[in-house]
Scaffold this active site. Structure first.
Site, PDB file in Angstrom:
ATOM      1  N   TYR A 115      -7.462 -34.720  26.908  1.00 30.42           N
ATOM      2  CA  TYR A 115      -7.554 -34.291  25.506  1.00 30.42           C
ATOM      3  C   TYR A 115      -6.345 -34.718  24.678  1.00 30.42           C
ATOM      4  CZ  TYR A 115      -5.420 -29.771  27.206  1.00 30.42           C
ATOM      5  OH  TYR A 115      -4.665 -28.780  27.781  1.00 30.42           O
ATOM      6  N   GLU A 116      -6.483 -34.528  23.351  1.00 31.89           N
ATOM      7  CA  GLU A 116      -5.518 -35.041  22.361  1.00 31.89           C
ATOM      8  C   GLU A 116      -5.380 -36.563  22.446  1.00 31.89           C
ATOM      9  OE1 GLU A 116      -4.220 -33.922  19.720  1.00 31.89           O
ATOM     10  OE2 GLU A 116      -5.028 -31.927  20.036  1.00 31.89           O
ATOM     11  N   GLY A 117      -6.480 -37.226  22.718  1.00 35.57           N
ATOM     12  CA  GLY A 117      -6.472 -38.677  22.893  1.00 35.57           C
ATOM     13  C   GLY A 117      -6.186 -39.006  24.338  1.00 35.57           C
TER      14      GLY A 117
END
Length: 584
Positions: free
Chosen positions: A442-444
């Site tokens: 997550y978060e890229g």
């Protein structure tokens, strides 16, 4: 599960040496970050995390969040612990004073998150996501929005979320389909004129629904009518769980709901929600910032969010290291090889277990050193140092990608030290391994982080920002040939990527290059710590820091240098077979 003990002395060393908190405190803005204040915060939040969050970690994993009749329930103890967190003011460390914050450096807010996350990673996602909402509203919200929402978000009475991902879009945010339709004076009796009807479904919304905070402020990406295709046509909207009355008190519930909770590998106490907006065509939101500039507003909070996710690698590695060390000290098995005394000894006495423990400890401390070097550069950027701010941006993909990948490595070693007991759930070692696995996603994803480094970040000032970073390492590592050589190779690869490599070749080598770069910076920062301790700083670490730093410089740095071939070999081999042949 072993109780959590905050690594206060190592944190203070990193905050002092790597973040340079003393220099930050010389500025007018951060003048309150004096030595006694810093020590009080680090010690205080460590004690709070150990006493309030850590005891809930195991029950959170075993029982998890549950959706019952539209309401998300958490295990017993979570509500009281969150209430105590809010009352003690830990949520407000770095927020603006005008909204009830303490306006201290982001470095100290990051330390709060590090301690809470090491104690209970799943629980800490709740305040971590609120930080993003605060930043977006602070930088892009109207004065009225700030006045209405910031004080309660800053205190933690209300929480915030980020709503980007949709089922059909995944990481391609430009493919989202959620809509925002302007409301005119003829609708809703004119009460919501100028606002928008929000409609759509979002997935993987962390802490999207719960009862711990009195209101939840959802930041939702959606499209206005006639908006351009792709990411250029995305706007950002503030969509509260409960409407606000004119006096700021809570009104009726908005038309949004949690449809379901994801059943996950780890972080089970964090409700990962499928959120539905506008099932009854009455979900009302407010535009934040300019139309079609939603992605830019989201990126305002993306850097710090990615730093905090990188911190999760440190957090879970610290917890796994403490647990493995305790087990290795208590578990007695076999005599020491080559010893005339055949009495069984603690497994910590055996060479290979020693190797694993030292690797865990060294990697964890190196991640922490890189983390606080990154936050220190970010804080200098906040003070107006453009060069430091750009360097901080270059460091973000390194701490996010290498930090979270290494968090998995460390938790895996922790399971290995436990042997068979690590593979069963009773010891809790497996929970750390499971919890760690989400952070590279997550978060890229970490692939996206590495791609960001070799495309956008390497281009800063025509490559001079990255080149200056490596030049500083080369100068600072004059007596460390392996570290100096690694930094020189990173600098050479950066020039090749920027000037000669095709886009495919850059992307093909991006992950190993990101790892090389991160290890070079982390090695440099560990070297600075070692020098400080050798000079008399942090006497409590005098016995261990020279050893953990030496391990990193002599073992991890040469390993990273071995990635050069992978970073520079290009993409031709990857495409020498067809997709059908590769996946058939």
């Amino acid at each position: 599960m072993t109780p959590y003990t905050a690594p206060t002395q190592d944190q203070l060393l990193a905050i002092t040496v790597n973040a340079g908190i003393g220099e930050l405190a010389q500025s007018e803005r951060f003048a309150a970050a004096e030595e006694d204040m810093v020590e009080a915060i680090v010690q205080g939040v460590g004690d709070f995390a150990a006493g309030e969050f850590a005891p809930l970690n195991r029950i959170g994993d075993l029982e998890g969040a549950k959706l019952e009749n539209g309401v998300v329930r958490l295990p017993e103890g979570y509500e009281a612990a969150y209430r105590e967190y809010v009352e003690q003011g830990w949520n407000a460390i770095a927020s603006p004073e005008e909204f009830g914050g303490q306006a201290l450096p982001f470095t100290l807010a990051c330390n709060v998150i590090e301690n809470l996350g090491a104690a209970n990673m799943a629980f800490t996602l709740l305040p971590m996501l609120s930080v993003g909402a605060i930043e977006a509203i602070e930088h892009h919200g109207s004065d009225a929005q700030k006045a209405a929402y910031m004080p309660k978000l800053v205190s933690g009475e209300w929480s915030g979320t980020m709503n980007l991902t949709e089922p059909q879009a995944g990481s391609d945010v430009g493919a989202l389909r959620s809509t925002a339709t302007p409301i005119d004076a003829s609708q809703f009796g004119g009460d919501h004129a100028g606002k928008y009807l929000i409609k759509g479904q979002k997935i993987y919304i962390t802490w999207g629904e719960h009862e711990l905070a009195k209101n939840i402020v959802h930041l939702v990406l959606a499209r206005l009518p006639g908006a351009p295709e792709g990411s250029r046509g995305i706007s950002l909207f503030l969509v509260p769980k409960y409407h606000l009355k004119d006096d700021g008190s809570l009104g009726g519930r908005n038309d949004l709901r949690c449809v379901s909770l994801e059943h996950k590998l780890g972080i089970n106490a964090s409700p990962t929600c499928v959120m539905s907006y506008g099932d009854n065509d009455e979900c009302i939101g407010e535009l934040i910032g300019a139309e079609n500039r939603g992605l830019a507003a989201m990126f305002t909070m993306m850097n710090n969010a990615r730093i905090n996710v990188g911190s999760q690698g440190v957090q879970i590695a610290e917890r796994a290291t403490q647990q493995a060390a305790h087990y290795a000290k208590e578990r007695v098995q076999s005599s020491r090889a080559g010893s005339p005394d055949r009495t069984p000894v603690a497994i910590a006495e055996h060479p290979d277990v020693r190797r694993m423990l030292l690797r865990m400890k060294s990697l964890t401390e190196a991640m922490r050193a890189l983390l606080y070097y990154t936050t220190g550069q970010s804080d200098r950027g906040t003070l107006g140092d453009e060069g430091a701010g750009q360097r901080g941006e270059v460091l973000v993909p390194m701490i996010k990608a290498w930090g979270t990948d290494t968090g998995i490595d460390v938790t895996s070693i922790g399971v290995q030290i436990h042997g068979g007991m690590g593979f069963v759930e009773e010891t809790g070692a497996a929970q750390h391994y499971r919890d760690a696995r989400i952070a590279p996603i997550y978060e890229g994803t970490n692939g996206i982080q590495a791609a960001d480094l070799v495309t956008r970040k390497l281009g800063f000032e025509n490559g001079e920002v990255y080149a200056a970073l490596m030049a500083d390492i080369i100068r600072g590592a004059a007596e460390e040939p392996a570290l100096r050589a690694l930094a020189e190779e990173c600098a050479e690869i950066a020039i090749w990527m920027r000037d000669d490599a095709s886009l495919d070749d850059r992307l093909a080598g991006s992950v190993p290059f990101c790892t090389m770069s991160a290890v070079a910076v982390a090695g440099w920062q560990m070297l600075l710590q070692k020098r400080a301790v050798d000079a008399g700083s942090a006497p409590a670490l005098a016995a261990t820091k020279p050893v953990t730093a030496r391990y990193f410089l002599d073992h991890v740095v040469p390993e990273a240098a071995g990635l050069k071939a992978a970073a520079t070999s290009g993409a031709a081999l990857f495409y020498s077979v067809t997709t059908e042949q590769l996946t058939g």
